[in-house]
Design a protein around this motif. Structure first.
Motif, short mmCIF file in Angstrom:
data_model
loop_
_atom_site.label_atom_id
_atom_site.label_comp_id
_atom_site.label_asym_id
_atom_site.label_seq_id
_atom_site.Cartn_x
_atom_site.Cartn_y
_atom_site.Cartn_z
N VAL A 130 0.86 -1.18 0.00
CA VAL A 130 0.00 0.00 0.00
C VAL A 130 0.89 1.23 0.00
N SER A 131 0.33 2.35 -0.37
CA SER A 131 1.08 3.60 -0.28
C SER A 131 0.09 4.75 -0.16
N LEU A 132 0.58 5.86 0.32
CA LEU A 132 -0.22 7.07 0.44
C LEU A 132 0.15 7.98 -0.73
N CYS A 133 -0.79 8.17 -1.62
CA CYS A 133 -0.58 9.04 -2.79
C CYS A 133 -1.69 10.08 -2.80
N MET A 180 4.85 12.14 3.15
CA MET A 180 6.00 11.30 2.80
C MET A 180 6.44 10.46 4.00
N GLU A 181 6.35 11.02 5.20
CA GLU A 181 6.70 10.28 6.42
C GLU A 181 5.70 9.16 6.67
N ASP A 229 4.00 7.64 4.40
CA ASP A 229 4.29 6.65 3.37
C ASP A 229 5.50 5.80 3.73
N ARG A 230 6.51 6.39 4.39
CA ARG A 230 7.67 5.62 4.83
C ARG A 230 7.25 4.52 5.81
N LYS A 231 6.22 4.80 6.59
CA LYS A 231 5.75 3.85 7.60
C LYS A 231 4.93 2.71 7.01
N ILE A 232 4.31 2.93 5.85
CA ILE A 232 3.38 1.92 5.33
C ILE A 232 3.79 1.29 4.00
N SER A 233 4.73 1.89 3.29
CA SER A 233 4.97 1.46 1.91
C SER A 233 6.41 1.03 1.66
N ALA A 234 6.55 0.00 0.85
CA ALA A 234 7.87 -0.41 0.38
C ALA A 234 8.40 0.54 -0.68
#
Length: 176
Positions: A45-48, A62-63, A65-70
């Motif tokens: 998953v990612s936050l976009c 962006m932070e 996204d660092r916690k949830i995405s590869a």
């Protein structure tokens, strides 16, 4: 986050206020529910946030996204305001140092005349060229996505040659 273009293919209404906005705090809470999701399911998953990477909460996004995405550290830069010179350089520095952008994406639709007409924003093609040059100068990897349309088939080779000379990697994607 409102896009500064008005692309002819846009499904997100390009800032016409047709889509209800969500507060960043609510979005962040929702996104953080997916922390560890990839390890449990194998699904990334990612936050976009669309339509544009030009919003105050970008460093926080962006932070998260660092916690949830590869794929953290990635940012699409289309739809951002046209900047040039020192303003552009400072903004790319901000993206790199404050936001943690490691990989960027630039979307292209054709040569200068076609691209600017397609995004309905004069000067956007040249802005993307300047942005690509600045990304390269500041050692941020970037990828060029070229969209294939029936109406741009005859200019794709010309565009590819230009992008090849700029740098970055390039791929093609069909949208209609």
């Amino acid at each position: 986050s409102y896009c500064k273009c008005k692309c002819k293919h846009c499904l997100l209404c390009s800032g016409d206020d047709k889509i209800q906005t969500v507060s960043f705090d609510k979005l962040e809470q929702l996104a953080l529910k997916f922390k560890g999701f990839r390890n449990l399911t194998g699904i990334n998953v990612s936050l976009c946030i669309y339509n544009c990477a030009d919003y105050l909460e970008l460093p926080r996004a962006m932070e998260v996204d660092r916690k949830i995405s590869a794929y953290h550290g990635y940012q699409n830069l289309n739809g951002t305001p046209i900047r040039s010179g020192e303003e552009l350089s400072d903004w790319v520095t901000y993206l790199k140092t404050t936001c943690g952008v490691e990989n960027a994406n630039l979307s292209w639709f054709g040569n200068e005349e076609f691209h600017d007409d397609f995004v309905q924003r004069n000067g956007y093609y040249q802005y993307l060229i300047e942005l690509a040059t600045e990304l390269k100068k500041q050692n941020i990897n970037y990828h060029n996505t070229v969209f294939i349309l029936r109406s741009n088939l005859n200019i794709l080779e010309e565009l590819y040659d230009i992008l090849k000379s700029l740098g970055g990697t390039t791929s093609f994607s069909q949208i209609g």
